[in-house]
Design a protein around this motif. Structure first.
Motif, short mmCIF file in Angstrom:
data_model
loop_
_atom_site.label_atom_id
_atom_site.label_comp_id
_atom_site.label_asym_id
_atom_site.label_seq_id
_atom_site.Cartn_x
_atom_site.Cartn_y
_atom_site.Cartn_z
N LEU A 106 -0.81 13.50 -7.79
CA LEU A 106 -0.42 14.18 -6.57
C LEU A 106 -1.34 13.91 -5.39
N ILE A 107 -2.59 13.56 -5.66
CA ILE A 107 -3.52 13.26 -4.58
C ILE A 107 -4.18 11.91 -4.87
N PRO A 108 -3.46 10.81 -4.68
CA PRO A 108 -4.02 9.49 -4.98
C PRO A 108 -5.21 9.18 -4.06
N THR A 109 -6.22 8.57 -4.62
CA THR A 109 -7.35 8.11 -3.82
C THR A 109 -7.07 6.72 -3.28
N ALA A 110 -7.85 6.32 -2.29
CA ALA A 110 -7.70 4.98 -1.73
C ALA A 110 -7.93 3.92 -2.81
N GLN A 111 -8.89 4.19 -3.72
CA GLN A 111 -9.16 3.23 -4.79
C GLN A 111 -7.98 3.12 -5.74
N GLN A 112 -7.36 4.24 -6.07
CA GLN A 112 -6.18 4.20 -6.93
C GLN A 112 -5.03 3.43 -6.28
N VAL A 113 -4.87 3.63 -4.99
CA VAL A 113 -3.82 2.92 -4.26
C VAL A 113 -4.11 1.42 -4.27
N ALA A 114 -5.37 1.06 -4.01
CA ALA A 114 -5.74 -0.35 -4.00
C ALA A 114 -5.52 -0.99 -5.38
N ASP A 115 -5.91 -0.27 -6.43
CA ASP A 115 -5.73 -0.81 -7.78
C ASP A 115 -4.26 -1.01 -8.10
N ARG A 116 -3.42 -0.03 -7.72
CA ARG A 116 -2.00 -0.14 -8.02
C ARG A 116 -1.36 -1.28 -7.22
N ALA A 117 -1.79 -1.45 -5.97
CA ALA A 117 -1.23 -2.51 -5.12
C ALA A 117 -1.84 -3.88 -5.44
N ASN A 118 -2.88 -3.87 -6.30
CA ASN A 118 -3.56 -5.11 -6.68
C ASN A 118 -4.18 -5.80 -5.47
N ILE A 119 -4.83 -4.98 -4.65
CA ILE A 119 -5.53 -5.51 -3.48
C ILE A 119 -6.92 -4.87 -3.42
N ALA A 120 -7.77 -5.42 -2.58
CA ALA A 120 -9.12 -4.86 -2.42
C ALA A 120 -9.05 -3.55 -1.63
N ILE A 121 -9.95 -2.63 -1.94
CA ILE A 121 -9.93 -1.35 -1.22
C ILE A 121 -10.18 -1.55 0.27
N ARG A 122 -10.95 -2.58 0.63
CA ARG A 122 -11.18 -2.83 2.05
C ARG A 122 -9.88 -3.17 2.77
N ILE A 180 0.83 -1.20 0.00
CA ILE A 180 0.00 0.00 0.00
C ILE A 180 0.87 1.26 0.00
N ILE A 181 1.88 1.26 0.85
CA ILE A 181 2.78 2.42 0.95
C ILE A 181 3.53 2.61 -0.36
N GLU A 182 4.04 1.51 -0.93
CA GLU A 182 4.78 1.60 -2.19
C GLU A 182 3.87 2.05 -3.33
N ALA A 183 2.63 1.59 -3.33
CA ALA A 183 1.68 2.00 -4.37
C ALA A 183 1.41 3.50 -4.28
N MET A 184 1.25 4.00 -3.07
CA MET A 184 1.02 5.43 -2.86
C MET A 184 2.20 6.24 -3.41
N LEU A 185 3.41 5.82 -3.08
CA LEU A 185 4.60 6.54 -3.51
C LEU A 185 4.77 6.45 -5.03
N ASP A 186 4.51 5.29 -5.62
CA ASP A 186 4.62 5.13 -7.07
C ASP A 186 3.67 6.08 -7.79
N LEU A 187 2.43 6.16 -7.30
CA LEU A 187 1.45 7.04 -7.93
C LEU A 187 1.89 8.49 -7.87
N ILE A 188 2.39 8.90 -6.72
CA ILE A 188 2.85 10.28 -6.56
C ILE A 188 4.01 10.56 -7.51
N ASN A 189 4.96 9.64 -7.59
CA ASN A 189 6.11 9.83 -8.47
C ASN A 189 5.74 9.86 -9.94
N GLU A 190 4.57 9.30 -10.26
CA GLU A 190 4.09 9.33 -11.64
C GLU A 190 3.25 10.57 -11.93
#
Length: 201
Positions: A40-56, A27-37
């Motif tokens: 700038l304001i990733p949503t929880a859903q975007q983080v979940a999608d990038r980490a390939n996990i469920a939003i829950r 989750i942390i790595e997905a957040m950082l990857d999105l920001i670096n791309e």
């Protein structure tokens, strides 16, 4: 853990702990990857999608985004500060000033997405506001280490130099005004040198 548990149960519990830690790190790595791309304001859903996990799963580990911001900052802070540390801090004022601004420019270039994301989120995040203020103070101390002369200048001059040496000013020159890196460094160094010279007159 209950020491009376069987080896099988202990192994299963250890496996769950490891999977939980792994999910948290993803989750942390997905957040950082999105920001670096540039997100700038990733949503929880975007983080979940990038980490390939469920939003829950995101909300199970981080019930609020503030918790995620806090842990992300804790993981990258030393790397962030290391980009500013070090360097040859000997020599004349002009030499030290040039080296300081070059080092800051390199750090700002590397950290630009994270710094822009932080600025974009300050209005709603007490955690990032606190981290931002602490980091700004450390950068101020770092500039004092490069340039001990700053301890002798007036308050107005010191505050002006902080503004000129900031990421905001660098980003304005290098990105918004499309100045080259070397040209931006020269402008910043020249402005600071001029303020130092004027203050000592």
């Amino acid at each position: 853990m209950d020491e009376t548990q069987s080896p099988t149960k202990k192994g299963a519990a250890d496996g769950r702990v490891q999977r939980s830690r792994r999910s948290r790190q993803l989750i942390i790595e997905a957040m950082l990857d999105l920001i670096n791309e540039g997100v700038l304001i990733p949503t929880a859903q975007q983080v979940a999608d990038r980490a390939n996990i469920a939003i829950r799963t995101v909300f199970r580990h981080f019930s609020e985004m503030e918790q995620l911001y806090n842990e992300l900052d804790a993981q990258i802070r030393e790397h962030y500060l290391d980009l500013f540390r070090g360097g040859d801090r000997s020599g004349t004022l002009d030499t030290r000033l040039q080296h300081a601004i070059e080092r800051h420019a390199n750090a700002y270039t590397t950290l630009s997405p994270v710094m822009l994301a932080t600025r974009a989120l300050l209005w709603r995040s007490p955690t990032l506001t606190k981290c931002y203020e602490e980091n700004q103070q450390k950068l101020r101390i770092d500039l004092d280490n490069w340039l001990p002369e700053l301890k002798e200048v007036s308050t107005a001059t010191r505050e002006a130099i902080d503004a000129i040496a900031s990421f905001d000013f660098w980003h304005r020159l290098h990105v918004s005004q499309s100045m080259s890196k070397s040209a931006s460094v020269k402008i910043i160094a020249d402005l600071i040198k001029s303020l130092l010279d004027d203050d000592r007159c």
